[in-house]
Design a protein around this motif. Structure first.
Motif, PDB file in Angstrom:
ATOM      1  N   ASN A  97     -12.401 -20.699   5.048  1.00  0.00           N
ATOM      2  CA  ASN A  97     -13.786 -21.121   4.844  1.00  0.00           C
ATOM      3  C   ASN A  97     -13.935 -22.460   4.128  1.00  0.00           C
ATOM      4  OD1 ASN A  97     -15.122 -18.976   6.151  1.00  0.00           O
ATOM      5  ND2 ASN A  97     -14.517 -17.648   4.468  1.00  0.00           N
ATOM      6  N   THR A  98     -12.847 -23.213   4.026  1.00  0.00           N
ATOM      7  CA  THR A  98     -12.920 -24.527   3.404  1.00  0.00           C
ATOM      8  C   THR A  98     -13.294 -25.578   4.456  1.00  0.00           C
ATOM      9  OG1 THR A  98     -10.560 -24.963   3.757  1.00  0.00           O
ATOM     10  CG2 THR A  98     -11.186 -23.901   1.673  1.00  0.00           C
ATOM     11  N   PRO A  99     -13.775 -26.740   3.999  1.00  0.00           N
ATOM     12  CA  PRO A  99     -14.067 -27.819   4.955  1.00  0.00           C
ATOM     13  C   PRO A  99     -12.771 -28.400   5.521  1.00  0.00           C
ATOM     14  CG  PRO A  99     -14.423 -28.586   2.714  1.00  0.00           C
ATOM     15  CD  PRO A  99     -14.094 -27.119   2.623  1.00  0.00           C
ATOM     16  N   ILE A 100     -12.884 -29.161   6.573  1.00  0.00           N
ATOM     17  CA  ILE A 100     -11.717 -29.825   7.165  1.00  0.00           C
ATOM     18  C   ILE A 100     -10.985 -30.623   6.089  1.00  0.00           C
ATOM     19  CG2 ILE A 100     -10.949 -31.590   8.799  1.00  0.00           C
ATOM     20  CD1 ILE A 100     -13.522 -30.917  10.431  1.00  0.00           C
ATOM     21  N   ASP A 101     -11.746 -31.414   5.332  1.00  0.00           N
ATOM     22  CA  ASP A 101     -11.174 -32.307   4.324  1.00  0.00           C
ATOM     23  C   ASP A 101     -12.035 -32.212   3.071  1.00  0.00           C
ATOM     24  OD1 ASP A 101     -10.318 -34.470   2.759  1.00  0.00           O
ATOM     25  OD2 ASP A 101     -10.179 -35.846   4.455  1.00  0.00           O
ATOM     26  N   SER A 102     -11.455 -31.764   1.996  1.00  0.00           N
ATOM     27  CA  SER A 102     -12.197 -31.584   0.743  1.00  0.00           C
ATOM     28  C   SER A 102     -12.737 -32.896   0.179  1.00  0.00           C
ATOM     29  CB  SER A 102     -11.309 -30.905  -0.303  1.00  0.00           C
ATOM     30  OG  SER A 102     -10.171 -31.707  -0.567  1.00  0.00           O
ATOM     31  N   CYS A 104     -13.973 -35.360   2.175  1.00  0.00           N
ATOM     32  CA  CYS A 104     -14.821 -35.984   3.194  1.00  0.00           C
ATOM     33  C   CYS A 104     -16.292 -35.627   2.984  1.00  0.00           C
ATOM     34  CB  CYS A 104     -14.362 -35.533   4.583  1.00  0.00           C
ATOM     35  SG  CYS A 104     -15.275 -36.332   5.930  1.00  0.00           S
ATOM     36  N   GLU A 105     -17.149 -36.605   3.231  1.00  0.00           N
ATOM     37  CA  GLU A 105     -18.594 -36.425   3.068  1.00  0.00           C
ATOM     38  C   GLU A 105     -19.326 -36.392   4.407  1.00  0.00           C
ATOM     39  OE1 GLU A 105     -20.384 -36.003   0.149  1.00  0.00           O
ATOM     40  OE2 GLU A 105     -18.412 -35.742  -0.769  1.00  0.00           O
ATOM     41  N   LEU A 107     -21.000 -34.986   7.958  1.00  0.00           N
ATOM     42  CA  LEU A 107     -21.846 -33.850   8.287  1.00  0.00           C
ATOM     43  C   LEU A 107     -21.023 -32.610   8.598  1.00  0.00           C
ATOM     44  CD1 LEU A 107     -24.967 -33.208   9.788  1.00  0.00           C
ATOM     45  CD2 LEU A 107     -23.268 -32.996  11.590  1.00  0.00           C
ATOM     46  N   THR A 108     -19.964 -32.768   9.332  1.00  0.00           N
ATOM     47  CA  THR A 108     -19.126 -31.628   9.715  1.00  0.00           C
ATOM     48  C   THR A 108     -18.509 -30.979   8.485  1.00  0.00           C
ATOM     49  OG1 THR A 108     -18.651 -32.719  11.830  1.00  0.00           O
ATOM     50  CG2 THR A 108     -17.218 -30.893  11.200  1.00  0.00           C
ATOM     51  N   CYS A 109     -17.935 -31.758   7.610  1.00  0.00           N
ATOM     52  CA  CYS A 109     -17.288 -31.201   6.415  1.00  0.00           C
ATOM     53  C   CYS A 109     -18.294 -30.604   5.440  1.00  0.00           C
ATOM     54  CB  CYS A 109     -16.439 -32.267   5.722  1.00  0.00           C
ATOM     55  SG  CYS A 109     -14.911 -32.623   6.616  1.00  0.00           S
ATOM     56  N   LYS A 110     -19.483 -31.170   5.378  1.00  0.00           N
ATOM     57  CA  LYS A 110     -20.502 -30.666   4.460  1.00  0.00           C
ATOM     58  C   LYS A 110     -21.075 -29.324   4.912  1.00  0.00           C
ATOM     59  CE  LYS A 110     -22.372 -34.819   2.322  1.00  0.00           C
ATOM     60  NZ  LYS A 110     -23.577 -35.641   2.200  1.00  0.00           N
ATOM     61  N   ARG A 111     -21.081 -29.092   6.227  1.00  0.00           N
ATOM     62  CA  ARG A 111     -21.802 -27.928   6.737  1.00  0.00           C
ATOM     63  C   ARG A 111     -20.955 -26.846   7.401  1.00  0.00           C
ATOM     64  NH1 ARG A 111     -27.143 -30.689   9.446  1.00  0.00           N
ATOM     65  NH2 ARG A 111     -27.874 -31.683   7.536  1.00  0.00           N
ATOM     66  N   TYR A 112     -19.741 -27.183   7.823  1.00  0.00           N
ATOM     67  CA  TYR A 112     -18.975 -26.230   8.637  1.00  0.00           C
ATOM     68  C   TYR A 112     -17.576 -26.014   8.087  1.00  0.00           C
ATOM     69  CZ  TYR A 112     -22.817 -27.348  11.731  1.00  0.00           C
ATOM     70  OH  TYR A 112     -24.071 -27.545  12.242  1.00  0.00           O
ATOM     71  N   SER A 113     -17.079 -24.809   8.249  1.00  0.00           N
ATOM     72  CA  SER A 113     -15.744 -24.457   7.755  1.00  0.00           C
ATOM     73  C   SER A 113     -14.696 -24.640   8.842  1.00  0.00           C
ATOM     74  CB  SER A 113     -15.740 -22.998   7.289  1.00  0.00           C
ATOM     75  OG  SER A 113     -15.860 -22.138   8.413  1.00  0.00           O
ATOM     76  N   THR A 133     -15.458 -34.835  16.670  1.00  0.00           N
ATOM     77  CA  THR A 133     -15.557 -36.274  16.885  1.00  0.00           C
ATOM     78  C   THR A 133     -16.309 -36.937  15.743  1.00  0.00           C
ATOM     79  OG1 THR A 133     -15.388 -36.032  19.282  1.00  0.00           O
ATOM     80  CG2 THR A 133     -16.401 -38.067  18.464  1.00  0.00           C
ATOM     81  N   ILE A 134     -17.399 -36.321  15.308  1.00  0.00           N
ATOM     82  CA  ILE A 134     -18.143 -36.844  14.157  1.00  0.00           C
ATOM     83  C   ILE A 134     -17.204 -36.963  12.957  1.00  0.00           C
ATOM     84  CG2 ILE A 134     -19.881 -36.234  12.406  1.00  0.00           C
ATOM     85  CD1 ILE A 134     -21.547 -35.076  14.790  1.00  0.00           C
ATOM     86  N   HIS A 135     -16.428 -35.903  12.710  1.00  0.00           N
ATOM     87  CA  HIS A 135     -15.524 -35.941  11.564  1.00  0.00           C
ATOM     88  C   HIS A 135     -14.472 -37.034  11.706  1.00  0.00           C
ATOM     89  CE1 HIS A 135     -12.767 -35.007   8.410  1.00  0.00           C
ATOM     90  NE2 HIS A 135     -11.807 -35.042   9.323  1.00  0.00           N
ATOM     91  N   ASN A 136     -13.765 -37.073  12.836  1.00  0.00           N
ATOM     92  CA  ASN A 136     -12.686 -38.053  12.991  1.00  0.00           C
ATOM     93  C   ASN A 136     -13.198 -39.489  12.908  1.00  0.00           C
ATOM     94  OD1 ASN A 136     -10.613 -36.219  13.073  1.00  0.00           O
ATOM     95  ND2 ASN A 136     -10.178 -36.471  15.246  1.00  0.00           N
ATOM     96  N   LEU A 137     -14.344 -39.756  13.531  1.00  0.00           N
ATOM     97  CA  LEU A 137     -14.892 -41.114  13.447  1.00  0.00           C
ATOM     98  C   LEU A 137     -15.292 -41.443  12.011  1.00  0.00           C
ATOM     99  CD1 LEU A 137     -16.965 -41.319  16.743  1.00  0.00           C
ATOM    100  CD2 LEU A 137     -14.790 -42.468  16.227  1.00  0.00           C
ATOM    101  N   HIS A 138     -15.869 -40.491  11.318  1.00  0.00           N
ATOM    102  CA  HIS A 138     -16.225 -40.709   9.918  1.00  0.00           C
ATOM    103  C   HIS A 138     -14.970 -40.986   9.092  1.00  0.00           C
ATOM    104  CE1 HIS A 138     -17.315 -39.735   5.754  1.00  0.00           C
ATOM    105  NE2 HIS A 138     -18.505 -40.156   6.089  1.00  0.00           N
ATOM    106  N   TYR A 139     -13.927 -40.202   9.333  1.00  0.00           N
ATOM    107  CA  TYR A 139     -12.669 -40.414   8.608  1.00  0.00           C
ATOM    108  C   TYR A 139     -12.174 -41.855   8.799  1.00  0.00           C
ATOM    109  CZ  TYR A 139      -7.813 -40.591   7.414  1.00  0.00           C
ATOM    110  OH  TYR A 139      -6.620 -41.003   6.864  1.00  0.00           O
ATOM    111  N   TYR A 140     -12.147 -42.311  10.042  1.00  0.00           N
ATOM    112  CA  TYR A 140     -11.653 -43.658  10.330  1.00  0.00           C
ATOM    113  C   TYR A 140     -12.539 -44.738   9.706  1.00  0.00           C
ATOM    114  CZ  TYR A 140      -7.700 -42.796  13.408  1.00  0.00           C
ATOM    115  OH  TYR A 140      -6.472 -42.456  13.901  1.00  0.00           O
ATOM    116  N   LEU A 141     -13.843 -44.570   9.815  1.00  0.00           N
ATOM    117  CA  LEU A 141     -14.750 -45.550   9.213  1.00  0.00           C
ATOM    118  C   LEU A 141     -14.579 -45.583   7.699  1.00  0.00           C
ATOM    119  CD1 LEU A 141     -17.929 -44.880  11.362  1.00  0.00           C
ATOM    120  CD2 LEU A 141     -16.520 -46.953  11.371  1.00  0.00           C
ATOM    121  N   ASN A 142     -14.416 -44.429   7.085  1.00  0.00           N
ATOM    122  CA  ASN A 142     -14.219 -44.364   5.649  1.00  0.00           C
ATOM    123  C   ASN A 142     -12.875 -44.990   5.245  1.00  0.00           C
ATOM    124  OD1 ASN A 142     -15.241 -43.410   3.030  1.00  0.00           O
ATOM    125  ND2 ASN A 142     -13.395 -42.144   3.084  1.00  0.00           N
TER     126      ASN A 142
END
Length: 171
Positions: A97-102, A104-105, A107-113, A133-142
């Motif tokens: 039940n943890t986020p993909i990446d603790s 990461c900010e 939408l995916t990490c904030k709302r989904y496990s 895709t939202i998560h991976n793109l956010h990761y790269y942009l960050n």
């Protein structure tokens, strides 16, 4: 490179790498080539995209990248995190039940496990592909934002050391 860089282009690209050679060979080629490229114009490395390759090539003077890796990997169940890659297909995530990446900010990490994303992937639900895709793109942009800030603050070597330290901790 010398002849091309003598022409008045807005920026310059290096292509034909990341097509099977060892990473160190790519890094050596980039390092050799950028010395002939203007420092006041963008330097673009085509089709290179692992987080490690980005960090290494920024250090060698590359400014821009493009790659299908964040989206293609998302579609195939691989998610990028501050601590390395995570394969969401694994049964180990069924009840996680943890986020993909603790760290990461997105939408995916904030709302989904991880459990929910594992379920969506296994069900071949299109929502998974969007969220991943939202998560991976956010990761790269960050990652690129953090690298840019480190350069501006003259602490890129510390940034790079922290980047690799997190990956070796496998948290």
């Amino acid at each position: 490179a010398t002849e091309l860089c003598a022409l008045d282009f807005d920026g310059f690209a290096i292509g034909g790498l990341s097509v099977g050679e060892l990473n160190q060979e790519m890094y050596n080629t980039v390092e050799h080539t950028v010395q002939y490229m203007p420092q006041d114009k963008p330097r673009y490395l085509m089709g290179v995209g692992t987080p490690e390759d980005l960090v290494e090539n920024i250090e060698r003077g590359i400014d821009m990248f493009d790659c299908v890796m964040p989206t293609r990997n998302a579609r195939n169940g691989t998610l990028f995190t501050s601590f390395g890659r995570l394969n969401i297909k694994g049964a180990v995530y069924k009840e996680d039940n943890t986020p993909i990446d603790s760290e990461c900010e997105c939408l995916t990490c904030k709302r989904y496990s991880r459990a929910y994303l594992n379920h969506l992937f296994r069900a071949r639900e299109i929502t998974y592909f969007r969220l991943a895709t939202i998560h991976n793109l956010h990761y790269y942009l960050n990652l690129m934002r953090e690298a840019r800030e480190a350069i501006l603050e003259d602490r890129y070597s510390e940034f790079k050391a922290e980047f690799y330290a997190k990956r070796s901790s496998n948290s």
